[in-house]
Design a protein around this motif. Structure first.
Motif, short mmCIF file in Angstrom:
data_model
loop_
_atom_site.label_atom_id
_atom_site.label_comp_id
_atom_site.label_asym_id
_atom_site.label_seq_id
_atom_site.Cartn_x
_atom_site.Cartn_y
_atom_site.Cartn_z
N GLN A 1 0.37 -1.03 0.09
CA GLN A 1 -0.24 0.33 -0.04
C GLN A 1 0.62 1.29 0.52
N VAL A 2 1.11 2.34 -1.44
CA VAL A 2 1.94 3.67 -0.71
C VAL A 2 1.41 4.07 0.28
N PRO A 3 -0.43 4.35 0.57
CA PRO A 3 -0.08 5.64 1.01
C PRO A 3 0.76 4.77 2.91
N PHE A 4 0.79 3.86 3.25
CA PHE A 4 1.65 3.40 3.80
C PHE A 4 3.03 3.80 4.13
N GLN A 5 3.43 3.40 2.82
CA GLN A 5 4.76 3.89 2.76
C GLN A 5 5.57 5.44 2.72
N VAL A 6 4.40 5.79 2.01
CA VAL A 6 4.58 7.98 2.51
C VAL A 6 4.61 8.19 4.25
N PHE A 7 3.68 7.39 4.48
CA PHE A 7 3.34 7.87 6.24
C PHE A 7 4.93 7.15 6.88
N PHE A 8 5.08 6.10 6.35
CA PHE A 8 6.70 5.32 7.71
C PHE A 8 7.41 6.26 7.11
N VAL A 9 7.67 6.82 5.66
CA VAL A 9 8.45 7.60 4.96
C VAL A 9 9.01 9.41 6.21
N GLY A 10 6.89 9.29 6.13
CA GLY A 10 7.16 10.75 6.89
C GLY A 10 7.37 10.78 8.26
N LEU A 11 7.63 9.52 8.92
CA LEU A 11 7.66 9.21 10.45
C LEU A 11 9.20 10.38 10.77
N VAL A 12 9.55 9.85 9.51
CA VAL A 12 11.06 10.80 10.55
C VAL A 12 10.74 12.10 10.26
N VAL A 13 9.94 13.09 9.73
CA VAL A 13 9.61 14.82 9.96
C VAL A 13 8.27 14.51 11.45
N LEU A 14 7.39 13.96 10.91
CA LEU A 14 6.63 13.33 12.80
C LEU A 14 7.09 13.09 13.28
N ASP A 15 7.62 11.96 13.98
CA ASP A 15 8.51 11.68 15.42
C ASP A 15 9.16 13.05 16.13
N PRO A 16 9.72 13.87 15.51
CA PRO A 16 11.07 14.45 15.41
C PRO A 16 9.59 15.50 16.28
N LEU A 17 8.63 15.73 15.42
CA LEU A 17 7.64 17.11 15.42
C LEU A 17 7.42 16.34 16.49
N VAL A 18 6.66 15.50 16.94
CA VAL A 18 5.85 15.53 18.07
C VAL A 18 7.04 15.00 19.76
N ALA A 19 7.77 14.87 19.64
CA ALA A 19 9.02 15.09 19.76
C ALA A 19 8.88 16.35 21.21
N VAL A 20 9.41 17.32 20.22
CA VAL A 20 9.78 19.01 19.88
C VAL A 20 8.23 19.84 20.34
N MET A 21 7.55 19.09 19.99
CA MET A 21 6.63 19.06 20.33
C MET A 21 5.08 19.24 22.88
N VAL A 22 5.80 17.90 22.51
CA VAL A 22 5.75 17.19 23.87
C VAL A 22 6.73 18.00 25.19
N ALA A 23 8.18 18.04 24.26
CA ALA A 23 9.51 19.43 24.93
C ALA A 23 8.55 20.20 25.55
N LEU A 24 7.93 21.01 24.57
CA LEU A 24 7.57 22.41 25.08
C LEU A 24 6.40 21.86 25.55
N MET A 25 6.24 21.78 25.90
CA MET A 25 4.61 21.23 26.46
C MET A 25 3.10 21.78 25.73
N ARG A 26 3.18 21.60 25.31
CA ARG A 26 2.44 21.84 24.37
C ARG A 26 1.06 20.94 23.88
N ARG A 27 -0.11 21.08 24.19
CA ARG A 27 -1.54 19.99 24.10
C ARG A 27 -1.57 19.50 22.99
#
Length: 155
Positions: free
Chosen positions: A51-77
């Motif tokens: 499934q191409v959408p899964f492939q795109v999502f998993f590649v996108g996690l290289v951006v999404l995972d650190p984005l979540v980490a930064v937002m959590v570190a900054l204590m953003r809801r």
């Protein structure tokens, strides 16, 4: 009303700080895992998923995972909301994309177990954590109150 990051973390109950710390570790480990996959396999690292959408999502996690980490570190809801959304999609995509391998070799389940447990943890902690962050961001600050009175409060 602006708060600095140290004050935001200091206003959280101890359990919430631990939960946020687990979020940070989990999403940074996820980032490392996906970055390593991309370093090994390039943009087609997830070609094993038909499934191409899964492939795109998993590649996108290289951006999404650190984005979540930064937002959590900054204590953003919003970081807690994004963490839940990412984990729901990640766990579902992994289970769906690996379903035929799991049927053929149930031993593959061991590879999905840590991701699934972390996903359940994020989902189960989401509501209490969201409430704790909202309460801490809207309530009075002991440090600010003591500064206004001319006293010093140490943590």
């Amino acid at each position: 009303m602006e708060f600095d990051v140290r004050e935001r973390w200091g206003r959280q109950p101890l359990w919430a700080r631990w939960v946020l710390g687990v979020y940070l570790m989990g999403f940074l480990v996820g980032f490392g895992s996906h970055a390593a996959d991309l370093a090994r396999g390039g943009i087609h690292a997830y070609a094993g998923f038909p499934q191409v959408p899964f492939q795109v999502f998993f590649v996108g996690l290289v951006v999404l995972d650190p984005l979540v980490a930064v937002m959590v570190a900054l204590m953003r809801r919003e970081g807690v909301w994004l963490a839940v959304a990412v984990m729901v999609v990640d766990v579902c995509a992994n289970w769906w994309g690996n379903r035929h391998w799991l049927r053929d070799d149930p031993g593959q389940l061991a590879g999905l177990l840590p991701l699934t447990l972390f996903g359940v943890f994020v989902i189960a902690s989401w509501l209490p954590l969201r409430r704790a962050i909202a309460k801490a961001l809207s309530g009075p600050s002991p440090e600010r109150d003591s500064r206004e009175k001319g006293t010093f409060v140490s943590h």
